[in-house]
Design a protein around this motif. Structure first.
Motif, PDB file in Angstrom:
ATOM      1  N   ILE A 144     -36.960  54.392  -9.352  1.00 27.60           N
ATOM      2  CA  ILE A 144     -35.656  53.726  -9.378  1.00 27.60           C
ATOM      3  C   ILE A 144     -35.407  53.087  -8.017  1.00 27.60           C
ATOM      4  CG2 ILE A 144     -33.181  54.027  -9.797  1.00 27.60           C
ATOM      5  CD1 ILE A 144     -34.952  54.509 -12.217  1.00 27.60           C
ATOM      6  N   GLY A 145     -34.738  51.926  -7.983  1.00 25.43           N
ATOM      7  CA  GLY A 145     -34.422  51.250  -6.734  1.00 25.43           C
ATOM      8  C   GLY A 145     -33.251  51.901  -6.028  1.00 25.43           C
ATOM      9  N   THR A 146     -33.212  51.743  -4.703  1.00 22.93           N
ATOM     10  CA  THR A 146     -32.105  52.286  -3.913  1.00 22.93           C
ATOM     11  C   THR A 146     -31.986  51.492  -2.629  1.00 22.93           C
ATOM     12  OG1 THR A 146     -31.154  54.322  -3.008  1.00 22.93           O
ATOM     13  CG2 THR A 146     -33.505  53.965  -2.665  1.00 22.93           C
ATOM     14  N   PHE A 147     -30.905  51.748  -1.867  1.00 26.32           N
ATOM     15  CA  PHE A 147     -30.776  51.094  -0.564  1.00 26.32           C
ATOM     16  C   PHE A 147     -30.092  52.034   0.422  1.00 26.32           C
ATOM     17  CE2 PHE A 147     -26.465  50.407  -1.892  1.00 26.32           C
ATOM     18  CZ  PHE A 147     -25.724  50.203  -0.731  1.00 26.32           C
ATOM     19  N   GLY A 186     -28.389  43.929   7.413  1.00 23.54           N
ATOM     20  CA  GLY A 186     -29.119  45.012   8.064  1.00 23.54           C
ATOM     21  C   GLY A 186     -29.535  46.116   7.121  1.00 23.54           C
ATOM     22  N   ASN A 187     -29.112  46.057   5.858  1.00 28.14           N
ATOM     23  CA  ASN A 187     -29.412  47.134   4.907  1.00 28.14           C
ATOM     24  C   ASN A 187     -30.898  47.149   4.551  1.00 28.14           C
ATOM     25  OD1 ASN A 187     -26.702  47.616   4.954  1.00 28.14           O
ATOM     26  ND2 ASN A 187     -26.285  46.661   2.970  1.00 28.14           N
ATOM     27  N   LEU A 188     -31.405  48.347   4.254  1.00 28.81           N
ATOM     28  CA  LEU A 188     -32.782  48.538   3.808  1.00 28.81           C
ATOM     29  C   LEU A 188     -32.778  48.731   2.292  1.00 28.81           C
ATOM     30  CD1 LEU A 188     -35.833  49.139   4.147  1.00 28.81           C
ATOM     31  CD2 LEU A 188     -35.193  51.527   4.622  1.00 28.81           C
ATOM     32  N   TYR A 189     -33.529  47.889   1.586  1.00 30.55           N
ATOM     33  CA  TYR A 189     -33.596  47.961   0.126  1.00 30.55           C
ATOM     34  C   TYR A 189     -34.984  48.405  -0.300  1.00 30.55           C
ATOM     35  CZ  TYR A 189     -29.191  45.411   0.195  1.00 30.55           C
ATOM     36  OH  TYR A 189     -27.894  45.050   0.416  1.00 30.55           O
ATOM     37  N   VAL A 190     -35.041  49.301  -1.279  1.00 25.09           N
ATOM     38  CA  VAL A 190     -36.299  49.816  -1.829  1.00 25.09           C
ATOM     39  C   VAL A 190     -36.347  49.416  -3.297  1.00 25.09           C
ATOM     40  CG1 VAL A 190     -37.773  51.819  -2.167  1.00 25.09           C
ATOM     41  CG2 VAL A 190     -36.187  51.748  -0.225  1.00 25.09           C
ATOM     42  N   ALA A 191     -37.343  48.609  -3.661  1.00 27.43           N
ATOM     43  CA  ALA A 191     -37.425  48.127  -5.047  1.00 27.43           C
ATOM     44  C   ALA A 191     -37.707  49.256  -6.016  1.00 27.43           C
ATOM     45  CB  ALA A 191     -38.511  47.053  -5.158  1.00 27.43           C
ATOM     46  N   LYS A 192     -38.576  50.185  -5.611  1.00 28.71           N
ATOM     47  CA  LYS A 192     -38.985  51.292  -6.491  1.00 28.71           C
ATOM     48  C   LYS A 192     -39.301  52.479  -5.583  1.00 28.71           C
ATOM     49  CE  LYS A 192     -43.226  51.423  -7.993  1.00 28.71           C
ATOM     50  NZ  LYS A 192     -44.160  52.537  -8.088  1.00 28.71           N
ATOM     51  N   ALA A 193     -38.479  53.506  -5.658  1.00 22.09           N
ATOM     52  CA  ALA A 193     -38.663  54.660  -4.784  1.00 22.09           C
ATOM     53  C   ALA A 193     -39.900  55.455  -5.202  1.00 22.09           C
ATOM     54  CB  ALA A 193     -37.429  55.540  -4.805  1.00 22.09           C
ATOM     55  N   GLU A 194     -40.593  56.006  -4.199  1.00 17.98           N
ATOM     56  CA  GLU A 194     -41.751  56.859  -4.425  1.00 17.98           C
ATOM     57  C   GLU A 194     -41.559  58.152  -3.648  1.00 17.98           C
ATOM     58  OE1 GLU A 194     -45.223  54.669  -3.364  1.00 17.98           O
ATOM     59  OE2 GLU A 194     -45.038  53.253  -5.054  1.00 17.98           O
TER      60      GLU A 194
END
Length: 1040
Positions: A144-147, A186-194
């Motif tokens: 799932i994506g998160t930021f 400045g936010n960090l976005y993760v397309a698909k968390a591992e």
């Protein structure tokens, strides 16, 4: 007159008051012109011991003095010690934001006037530390994506951002497609968390100023990623979106950000919705940040970001609006204007938004009043007076910037004066010709002018003309016109005159004029030209083509002067080209007059390029072209050829047309055989008997109409995958076969020997596989699959049916009747009964043998696999006298099946670790007899069954095996003077023992190597040189 002189004195007093007690001297002084102006800068807040320097330098005569304004108020130079003036530059010591921030302008002043510089903004940059409060931990699920929010502290100007993982300097890499750091927030976005993303994350912010930089990082953001047994796949969802309207400046770089969540990780691509994507965007069109450098108005438009993966796609659109700082299209120039006359100046500036224009005189605003009329970009001053002299500035400005244009106005008042522009002293003229004599004194206001010859005042007649501006013309000159001519000038300030002498000479005449010529391209031609002239003067020849003077001095050029008498000026044209056709004019001239004659040169060659190329009636696979005839270059056009190229290739190719052969009188044709929904451009080439001409200017790019696909995707296949999956693969359709937008695939599949098809739509041109999951899917079941393409216009044909198997599962049974036999101390032989293919749940790939020592656990077993379906295998590299357990498993592409019942085997004792001892040999002609002592096995070694003698000569080997009773052997020697290498070793149940090696030649005679039986290693090395060749033989040495 006395009143005028009084006015002049009063004006001089006013000028002295205005410009520091002195008057600007015409022809000597000049007003200020900026060579360097101040620039805006950002100074670090809190750096109190530094200095700020705002530059200002102007060119002027006499030298300029300087003043400075801040926010429109004069800087207190001399009153505040923090401000220092250094050659025009303003230096501010210990700058403080609350006192020194503002807009600064420099004034440059001398007695000719004052100019004011552009505004330079002094701002103070700062970056506060992140708050010391701990940040709340965050949890995410695998897939799932998160930021993570940066929450930057107060700052100026904008920051650049990076993120640290766990410890400095472990930064997140920019090429990590799963993660994206927005430079907007400045936010960090993760397309698909591992799961391996779990850790502490720090936002690292940096501010870059003109003279320094500063960085700070946040408290840790604790991220925990919880693993999922089967992470859910998801279509892209765009989370980072650029503004719906982005305003950017021409010439600058703009960046748009776009990033999406999704599983698999979405790929990104950009397109310009209302035009072609600028090529200067480069590889950024396939990344999260679209970068367009050197922005132009052509780049304005709607841009779309698309995120896509195997599960779907998501798009977002926004507009780039290009604006521009003001720039000058037209400016005024320095002017010297007579007193009482009128001045008109205009300034034209471009920019977006449209700039407003205002005027300054000597640094102060200029508005409409009395004799001054200001109308936007136009300035008009009537009835000019001396006080109107000075420095004028035109200022164009919009919200993006300001530009200044500066000019000097000098109002002139002067009695006539010929010292700078006297009448020419000697004026030669040709008999029968005409002469012009100028009279141009300096004077303001404009003087009255008249001419005399001797004492005779000249007036207009049939041969004499005096123009209003004082030019004297004499026509049809004769010898009687020789003499002195005087020009008189007068205004209310005074009088002056100047005299010249007219000298009459013989006229220049063309005696042999050039003749018209007609040649083919590439031929040489000579154009003749002879002349007569006054013998007291020099004669020169020049040639012009269509009025443009030719360079006859370039050795490598096509034009050459034919050497000859002074009166001959023939022209040689070498290898004439089409561009050299035209009217050639020969001019013979002296300093007095000239004579000319012309001739026409026709150069025949291939046709010129056709013009006016238009594309009409665009269909799916054809277009109509229309053009206008180009120049035939004096040889009729025979035929036309149409060339074209698509967006897939930069090479021009001959196109198929209707009619096939396009006649020379045609001006339209239809291009056939095009691909639907493809971008094309065309050009037309004309030809005649002399060759093919230059192609026309390419047509504008057109796109053919869309059509349904006509071919099916290729490479249909598949198989493999995880349990309960059917995987189908194919080759994505190339651009030339898509035939339209809205492109995708229709996949149909059914279990073999069933009637109903399952049909799925796959709406992505890049897709190359489809995974069908069903809990009830039996392993390795055959399916019939077929595929076709579709687009907005319809569907294409289905491909041929291919047979694809569902995913295999591990075999369900293991081999039986396992037998393991010791071959040597280090090798065993394993055999088994094969597994029936029906039990393999797929295609049986082979067998896996697992073996482990008796005291080890089976989990630590070593493994070897067969490459096929053999039912025996040899396992090597084992330990001597060791008990092993052995099991065999069948395997396929899904994995291994259950193990067989285990078998047990013990490897044999090791062979003796000593080579045969006391080796001796004796040569006898073509044979050599070798002897050795028997090797005796110890109780923990395997019994000796015999000996092996390996014979090696020139890359060839032969093996002789002897029983254990033999301790000698007779072997042949090579016929030449070469040598042989012999290896002697024992062999038995445990395998082969170590070898004893000797080297023997025909001439080595007798040799012996003695081995101490208590020693287990041979430590002798013997060298023998024979017959000039490097040959080795062994000599006896004993180790003590």
């Amino acid at each position: 007159m006395e009143l005028l002189l009084c006015l002049l004195v009063l004006s001089s007093v006013n000028l002295k008051d205005a410009f520091g007690g002195d008057v600007c001297v015409s022809g000597h002084d000049s007003g200020p012109v900026f060579e360097e102006q101040p620039s805006s800068l950002i100074y670090p807040e809190g750096l109190t011991e530094g200095k700020v320097t705002l530059n200002c330098q102007a060119r002027a005569s006499p030298a300029a003095s300087y003043r400075w304004l801040v926010n429109g108020t004069e800087v207190p130079l001399g009153l505040d010690t923090r401000y220092t003036l250094v050659a025009g530059n303003l230096v501010i010591s210990s700058p403080e934001s609350n006192r020194d921030a503002g807009s600064y302008q420099c004034l440059a002043i001398n007695r000719c006037g004052t100019i004011i510089s552009r505004a330079a903004n002094l701002k103070f940059g700062f970056l506060n530390d992140f708050p010391s409060d701990d940040r709340s931990p965050q949890t995410a699920y695998e897939g799932i994506g998160t930021f993570l929010a940066c929450q930057a502290p107060p700052h100026y100007p904008a920051l650049s951002y990076r993120w640290i993982v766990n410890e400095f300097p472990e930064f997140i890499k920019k090429d990590n497609s799963r993660m994206f750091v927005s430079q907007m927030t400045g936010n960090l976005y993760v397309a698909k968390a591992e799961p391996n993303d779990t850790g502490k994350y720090y936002c690292f912010a940096t501010i870059n100023l003109d003279i320094s930089s500063k960085s700070t990082f946040s408290k840790p953001n604790q991220l925990t990623v919880l693993p999922e047994a089967n992470p859910r796949k998801s279509a892209p969802n765009i989370k980072v979106r650029f503004p719906a309207d982005t305003y950017a400046l021409a010439g600058h770089t703009t960046q748009l950000e776009c990033f999406a969540y999704g599983n698999p990780v979405p790929k990104l691509r950009w397109r310009k919705v209302d035009g072609l994507m600028p090529s200067k965007a480069g590889p950024s069109v396939d990344g999260p940040t679209l970068i367009i450098p050197d922005l132009s108005f052509d780049d304005e438009g709607v841009y779309e970001c698309e995120a896509y993966n195997s599960e779907g796609s998501d798009t977002y659109q926004g507009r780039i609006n290009v604006q521009a700082q003001p720039e000058w299209l037209q400016v005024m120039s320095d002017s010297e204007v007579e007193i009482s006359s009128e001045l008109r100046w205009s300034c034209v500036a471009a920019g977006k938004p449209r700039p407003s224009v205002r005027w300054l005189r000597n640094g102060l605003p200029l508005t409409t009043q009395d004799r001054v009329e200001v109308t936007g970009a136009r300035l008009r001053i009537s009835n000019l007076a001396l006080e109107d002299s000075g420095m004028y500035q035109c200022v164009a400005e919009n919200k993006h910037g300001t530009v200044y244009s500066t000019s000097e106005l000098r109002v002139q008042v002067e009695a006539p004066d010929f010292r700078l522009n006297p009448v020419r002293k000697l004026i030669p003229a040709a008999r029968g010709g005409q002469v012009m004599i100028e009279c141009r004194p300096r004077a303001a206001p404009k003087p009255s002018l008249f001419w005399s010859r001797g004492t005779e005042l000249l007036t207009n007649s049939s041969r004499v003309t005096v123009t209003p501006d004082g030019i004297l013309w004499i026509h049809n000159i004769s010898r009687a016109d020789e003499g002195k001519y005087t020009c008189f000038a007068e205004n209310y300030l005074g009088k002056a005159n100047s005299t010249g002498h007219l000298s009459v000479r013989d006229a220049t005449k063309i005696t042999l004029a050039p003749s018209n010529a007609d040649i083919n391209q590439g031929e040489n031609v000579t154009l003749q030209c002879h002349a007569s002239h006054d013998p007291t003067m020099d004669l020169t020849f020049t040639w012009a083509l269509n009025g443009v003077l030719l360079d006859l001095e370039e050795p490598a050029g096509p034009y050459h002067r034919v050497e000859g008498k002074e009166t001959i000026g023939d022209l040689l044209i070498v290898s004439a080209q089409l561009s050299q056709a035209g009217m050639y004019t020969c001019t013979a001239q002296t300093v007095v007059d000239s004579a000319s004659a012309s001739a026409k040169l026709v150069v025949r060659g291939p046709p010129g390029p056709p013009g006016g190329l238009l594309v009409k009636n665009v269909a799916e696979t054809s277009v109509e072209l229309r053009w206008s005839r180009g120049y035939d270059n004096h040889s009729p056009i025979g035929r036309y050829v149409i060339m074209g190229r698509s967006s897939l290739s930069s090479d021009w190719k001959k196109m198929r047309t209707d009619p096939v052969n396009i006649e020379g009188n045609a001006e339209l044709a239809r291009v056939m055989g095009l691909m639907p929904w493809m971008d094309y451009e065309f050009q037309v080439i004309a030809s005649n008997i002399l060759g093919s001409g230059e192609p026309s200017v390419p047509s504008h790019t057109i796109r053919t109409q869309q059509a349904a696909p006509t071919v099916a995707p290729s490479g249909l296949g598949g198989g493999g995958g995880d349990r309960n999956e059917l995987i189908v693969t194919w080759t994505p359709m190339a651009r030339e076969y898509q035939n339209g937008d809205g492109f995708g695939y229709i996949l149909a599949f059914r279990k073999k020997d069933t009637s109903s098809w399952t049909v799925v739509h796959i709406p992505h041109v890049e897709s190359s596989r489809y995974v069908y999951y069903n809990d009830s899917l039996t392993p390795y079941s055959p399916f019939e699959v077929k595929i076709k393409a579709y687009n907005r216009r319809g569907e294409g044909p289905f491909s041929q049916i291919a047979l694809v198997y569902s995913a295999e599962e591990e075999p369900t049974v293991g081999p039986s009747n396992i037998n393991a036999t010791a071959l040597t101390a280090f090798d065993i032989q394993v055999s088994w009964e094969p597994v029936h293919q029906l039990s393999a749940n797929g295609i049986l790939r082979g067998y896996e043998i697992r073996y482990w020592r008796q005291h080890e656990r089976e989990a630590a077993a070593d493994r070897v696999r067969t490459a096929g379906l053999e039912t025996t295998a040899r396992v090597s590299g084992l330990r001597p006298s060791t008990r092993y357990h052995v099991a065999v498993l069948a395997y396929n592409s899904a994995g291994t099946g259950p193990p067989s019942p285990r078998a047990t085997v013990t490897t044999r004792k090791p062979p003796p670790n000593r080579p045969p001892g006391n080796v001796s040999w004796k040569t006898d002609g073509s044979m050599v007899m070798v002897r050795w002592d028997h090797v005796k096995a110890m109780h923990n070694e395997s019994a000796i069954l015999g000996y092996k003698v390996l014979y090696k000569h020139e890359g060839q080997t032969a093996l002789k095996v002897l029983d254990k009773g033999k301790s000698s052997v007779s072997l042949p020697l090579p016929k030449d003077n070469g040598y042989v290498v012999l290896e002697i070793r024992s062999w038995g149940e445990g395998g082969d023992g170590p070898a004893h090696e000797i080297i023997v030649s025909r001439d080595s005679g007798t040799g012996m190597m003695v081995q101490n039986e208590a020693s287990s290693t041979l430590c002798s090395h013997l060298l023998h040189l024979l017959s000039g060749l490097l040959l080795y033989t062994l000599m006896s040495l004993s180790c003590l």
